[in-house]
Design a protein around this motif. Structure first.
Motif, PDB file in Angstrom:
ATOM      1  N   ASP A 222       2.126   7.331   7.143  1.00 60.79           N
ATOM      2  CA  ASP A 222       1.204   7.782   8.180  1.00 60.79           C
ATOM      3  C   ASP A 222       1.981   8.187   9.425  1.00 60.79           C
ATOM      4  O   ASP A 222       2.877   7.463   9.878  1.00 60.79           O
ATOM      5  CB  ASP A 222       0.227   6.650   8.518  1.00 60.79           C
ATOM      6  CG  ASP A 222      -0.755   7.035   9.610  1.00 60.79           C
ATOM      7  OD1 ASP A 222      -1.743   7.716   9.309  1.00 60.79           O
ATOM      8  OD2 ASP A 222      -0.489   6.646  10.777  1.00 60.79           O
TER       9      ASP A 222
ATOM     10  N   LYS B 238       9.105   2.033  -4.403  1.00 61.29           N
ATOM     11  CA  LYS B 238       9.678   2.549  -5.647  1.00 61.29           C
ATOM     12  C   LYS B 238      10.402   1.438  -6.395  1.00 61.29           C
ATOM     13  O   LYS B 238      10.932   0.503  -5.798  1.00 61.29           O
ATOM     14  CB  LYS B 238      10.652   3.686  -5.351  1.00 61.29           C
ATOM     15  CG  LYS B 238       9.999   4.931  -4.765  1.00 61.29           C
ATOM     16  CD  LYS B 238      11.051   5.995  -4.470  1.00 61.29           C
ATOM     17  CE  LYS B 238      10.400   7.246  -3.860  1.00 61.29           C
ATOM     18  NZ  LYS B 238      11.415   8.274  -3.516  1.00 61.29           N
TER      19      LYS B 238
ATOM     20  N   SER C  44       6.493   5.555  -2.361  1.00 62.15           N
ATOM     21  CA  SER C  44       5.971   6.649  -3.193  1.00 62.15           C
ATOM     22  C   SER C  44       4.887   7.462  -2.509  1.00 62.15           C
ATOM     23  O   SER C  44       4.483   8.514  -3.028  1.00 62.15           O
ATOM     24  CB  SER C  44       5.411   6.073  -4.511  1.00 62.15           C
ATOM     25  OG  SER C  44       6.407   5.352  -5.205  1.00 62.15           O
ATOM     26  N   VAL C  45       4.383   6.993  -1.357  1.00 64.20           N
ATOM     27  CA  VAL C  45       3.354   7.750  -0.640  1.00 64.20           C
ATOM     28  C   VAL C  45       3.901   8.174   0.720  1.00 64.20           C
ATOM     29  O   VAL C  45       4.864   7.585   1.230  1.00 64.20           O
ATOM     30  CB  VAL C  45       2.070   6.911  -0.460  1.00 64.20           C
ATOM     31  CG1 VAL C  45       1.496   6.492  -1.789  1.00 64.20           C
ATOM     32  CG2 VAL C  45       2.332   5.686   0.411  1.00 64.20           C
ATOM     33  N   GLU C  46       3.290   9.187   1.282  1.00 61.75           N
ATOM     34  CA  GLU C  46       3.749   9.679   2.587  1.00 61.75           C
ATOM     35  C   GLU C  46       3.346   8.706   3.683  1.00 61.75           C
ATOM     36  O   GLU C  46       2.219   8.206   3.728  1.00 61.75           O
ATOM     37  CB  GLU C  46       3.147  11.053   2.866  1.00 61.75           C
ATOM     38  CG  GLU C  46       3.675  11.694   4.140  1.00 61.75           C
ATOM     39  CD  GLU C  46       3.158  13.111   4.341  1.00 61.75           C
ATOM     40  OE1 GLU C  46       3.385  13.670   5.428  1.00 61.75           O
ATOM     41  OE2 GLU C  46       2.523  13.648   3.403  1.00 61.75           O
TER      42      GLU C  46
ATOM     43  N   LYS D 294      11.088   5.451   4.204  1.00 66.34           N
ATOM     44  CA  LYS D 294      10.539   6.683   3.635  1.00 66.34           C
ATOM     45  C   LYS D 294      11.184   7.020   2.292  1.00 66.34           C
ATOM     46  O   LYS D 294      10.531   7.554   1.381  1.00 66.34           O
ATOM     47  CB  LYS D 294      10.709   7.837   4.618  1.00 66.34           C
ATOM     48  CG  LYS D 294       9.841   7.693   5.867  1.00 66.34           C
ATOM     49  CD  LYS D 294      10.263   8.629   6.983  1.00 66.34           C
ATOM     50  CE  LYS D 294      10.037  10.076   6.636  1.00 66.34           C
ATOM     51  NZ  LYS D 294      10.373  10.964   7.791  1.00 66.34           N
TER      52      LYS D 294
ATOM     53  N   GLN E 212       0.814  -1.213   0.000  1.00 68.72           N
ATOM     54  CA  GLN E 212       0.000   0.000   0.000  1.00 68.72           C
ATOM     55  C   GLN E 212       0.851   1.268   0.000  1.00 68.72           C
ATOM     56  O   GLN E 212       0.372   2.347  -0.378  1.00 68.72           O
ATOM     57  CB  GLN E 212      -0.932   0.004   1.218  1.00 68.72           C
ATOM     58  CG  GLN E 212      -2.014  -1.076   1.167  1.00 68.72           C
ATOM     59  CD  GLN E 212      -2.802  -1.156   2.464  1.00 68.72           C
ATOM     60  OE1 GLN E 212      -2.439  -0.543   3.463  1.00 68.72           O
ATOM     61  NE2 GLN E 212      -3.885  -1.933   2.443  1.00 68.72           N
ATOM     62  N   LEU E 213       2.107   1.132   0.430  1.00 67.90           N
ATOM     63  CA  LEU E 213       3.009   2.284   0.445  1.00 67.90           C
ATOM     64  C   LEU E 213       3.644   2.530  -0.919  1.00 67.90           C
ATOM     65  O   LEU E 213       4.395   3.486  -1.095  1.00 67.90           O
ATOM     66  CB  LEU E 213       4.118   2.066   1.495  1.00 67.90           C
ATOM     67  CG  LEU E 213       3.644   1.874   2.946  1.00 67.90           C
ATOM     68  CD1 LEU E 213       4.830   1.595   3.851  1.00 67.90           C
ATOM     69  CD2 LEU E 213       2.870   3.081   3.443  1.00 67.90           C
ATOM     70  N   ARG E 214       3.361   1.649  -1.857  1.00 66.86           N
ATOM     71  CA  ARG E 214       3.852   1.743  -3.242  1.00 66.86           C
ATOM     72  C   ARG E 214       5.391   1.877  -3.290  1.00 66.86           C
ATOM     73  O   ARG E 214       5.929   2.937  -3.559  1.00 66.86           O
ATOM     74  CB  ARG E 214       3.203   2.924  -3.952  1.00 66.86           C
ATOM     75  CG  ARG E 214       1.707   2.722  -4.210  1.00 66.86           C
ATOM     76  CD  ARG E 214       1.029   3.965  -4.706  1.00 66.86           C
ATOM     77  NE  ARG E 214       1.742   4.533  -5.856  1.00 66.86           N
ATOM     78  CZ  ARG E 214       1.583   5.803  -6.273  1.00 66.86           C
ATOM     79  NH1 ARG E 214       0.749   6.608  -5.629  1.00 66.86           N
ATOM     80  NH2 ARG E 214       2.233   6.239  -7.323  1.00 66.86           N
TER      81      ARG E 214
END
Length: 479
Positions: free
Chosen positions: A184, A124, A180-182, A176, A120-122
């Motif tokens: 939580d 890279k 690709s997403v910030e 981090k 879900q954090l995609r």
């Protein structure tokens, strides 16, 4: 939290993780504080323990592989599910970009939830066609920290000591950088907290995979309450379930604190102190650290540099890393800077010795006037000891036997009792004697062979009692 409540939580954890309290004997100690402990909270015996007696069997909250260099350097990655070393790692087909050894591990229940979360954090991807990512691999510890928050033992997040630092946590920053997403904010805070707890409390966890010993890191919440001592009275092994078996390595008496070692016990005081300060942020003041001669072993000593003097140079104040050093015989004074340079020269010289040649090794020690128990010399001696016997000629085999006996004697002089190193050295000595008996079986009479069989039997009794389920190490390549 009150000590009684902490003690109840820990006992509750052991009871639940061992299937409803099937493991007995956890009434022999308590978590306490005050004058009974070295510093802060610790585990104190409420009854006597004899050498070899099991104190507790701890179950890890988190186990993870060790991080690799960000450029991919270092040891080969291990599968984060079964911890097998992978020579040709392949990324998880689920999309988390962790290397896994096959579909079975990728689809396992242990990995499924964390794979879904990471996906879900995609993560890279790069244009190099590599299906796994070093950065994502280094983030495994951080991701697994979330399992504590989501489990029934989340109270350990508040109870366990955390490393005091304002520095960014490497594992979290690796995650981090490679998604690709910030992240939580609440998840990130839990990850940071977990990594700080791991830095302060994690143990090296040893598992056997394909006849190789694999080094992992594990968070063992009960063992985390044990304070450090350079003369610990406990030792521990790991079974195939990654459980830690903590046992008494020395006699422990009622009211005495149970201690472990956070560093390599065979190192001299200066190296132990540097390691403890860097990794655990404290200076040890135990009886061994305060003794410049380290119980008569002179482990930190270098031979005197004055011509025709046979004395040893030792620190005047072993707890001060800037202490002046002095020869016990001629009283020659040497600065800490000079000693650091001497140590560096010995280290370089020992690192350049790659061939196991007893005569050359002894000649180098004599030629450069190096104390045989000096730092880095011991490391090389142990490297020789771990050599496989079938690759050694007779001279090397007999020299290895001598080194084993010398190191066993050193362990006992350092008052380490039946520690893990004592067990491993006993095992290697057994192998040497067995190899000797095999090579000379046609030349020795029955009485002589029986004597050696008796020695083998006694050594086997020693190492199996120390190493527990690691007793099958007899057939393992120790690295």
């Amino acid at each position: 939290m009150e000590m009684i409540a902490i003690d109840d939580c820990v006992k509750n954890y052991l009871s639940h993780t061992h299937g409803g309290g099937g493991i007995k004997g956890y009434d022999g100690w308590t978590i306490s504080t005050g004058s009974a402990t070295v510093a802060g909270r610790g585990i104190v015996a409420t009854r006597d323990y004899s050498v070899g007696e099991v104190i507790f069997v701890d179950v890890p909250l988190i186990v993870s592989p060790r991080a690799m260099g960000t450029d991919g350097t270092g040891s080969q990655p291990v599968c984060p599910v079964c911890y097998t070393v992978m020579t040709t790692p392949t990324g998880c087909p689920g999309g988390c970009r962790w290397p896994v050894c096959g579909r079975q591990c990728a689809d396992s229940p242990e990995h499924r939830d964390e794979c879904r979360y990471v996906r879900q954090l995609r993560p890279k991807t790069k244009n190099d066609d590599q299906t796994w990512s070093v950065g994502m691999y280094n983030a495994i510890t951080a991701v697994r920290g979330l399992s504590i928050r989501n489990g029934k033992f989340k109270y350990f997040l508040d109870m366990l000591q955390k490393k005091s630092t304002d520095k960014l946590m490497f594992e979290v920053e690796e995650l981090k950088r490679n998604i690709s997403v910030e992240l939580d904010k609440e998840d990130e805070q839990i990850m940071v907290t977990t990594c700080k707890i791991m830095d302060a409390n994690c143990f090296e966890t040893i598992v056997n995979r394909s006849d190789k010993l694999i080094s992992l890191k594990g968070l063992y919440p009960v063992a985390a309450f044990m304070n450090h001592c350079c003369v610990p009275n406990t030792m521990h092994n790991f079974n195939e379930k990654l459980q830690m078996i903590a046992k008494a390595s020395l006699p422990i008496y009622k009211g005495q604190e149970m201690t472990t070692s956070y560093t390599y016990s065979i190192w001299p005081t200066s190296l132990r102190q540097n390691h403890l300060l860097a990794s655990k942020q404290f200076i040890c003041t135990c009886s061994r650290c305060c003794d410049a001669e380290e119980f008569g072993t002179e482990l930190a000593a270098l031979n005197c540099i004055v011509k025709n003097c046979n004395g040893r140079i030792l620190p005047i104040n072993p707890l001060d890393n800037k202490s002046i050093w002095q020869c016990k015989m001629c009283t020659k004074l040497v600065s800490s800077t000079e000693m650091i340079n001497f140590y560096g020269e010995v280290k370089t010289l020992m690192k350049n010795i790659s061939v196991f040649c007893p005569k050359s090794f002894e000649a180098i020690l004599k030629s450069f006037n190096i104390h045989k128990d000096s730092p880095f010399v011991i490391d090389l001696r142990l490297k020789f000891i771990w050599s496989k016997n079938n690759s050694l000629n007779l001279e090397q085999l007999l020299y290895k036997e001598k080194l084993c006996m010398e190191m066993l004697n050193l362990v006992q002089k350092l008052r380490l009792g039946q520690c893990r190193l004592f067990g491993l050295l006993s095992l290697e000595l057994l192998k040497v004697i067995r190899e000797k008996a095999y090579r000379f079986r046609r030349n020795w009479n029955t009485h002589t062979l029986n004597v050696f069989e008796g020695q083998i039997s006694k050594l086997k009794e020693v190492y199996t009692s120390v190493l527990d389920e690691d007793a099958d190490l007899e057939n393992i390549n120790i690295q």
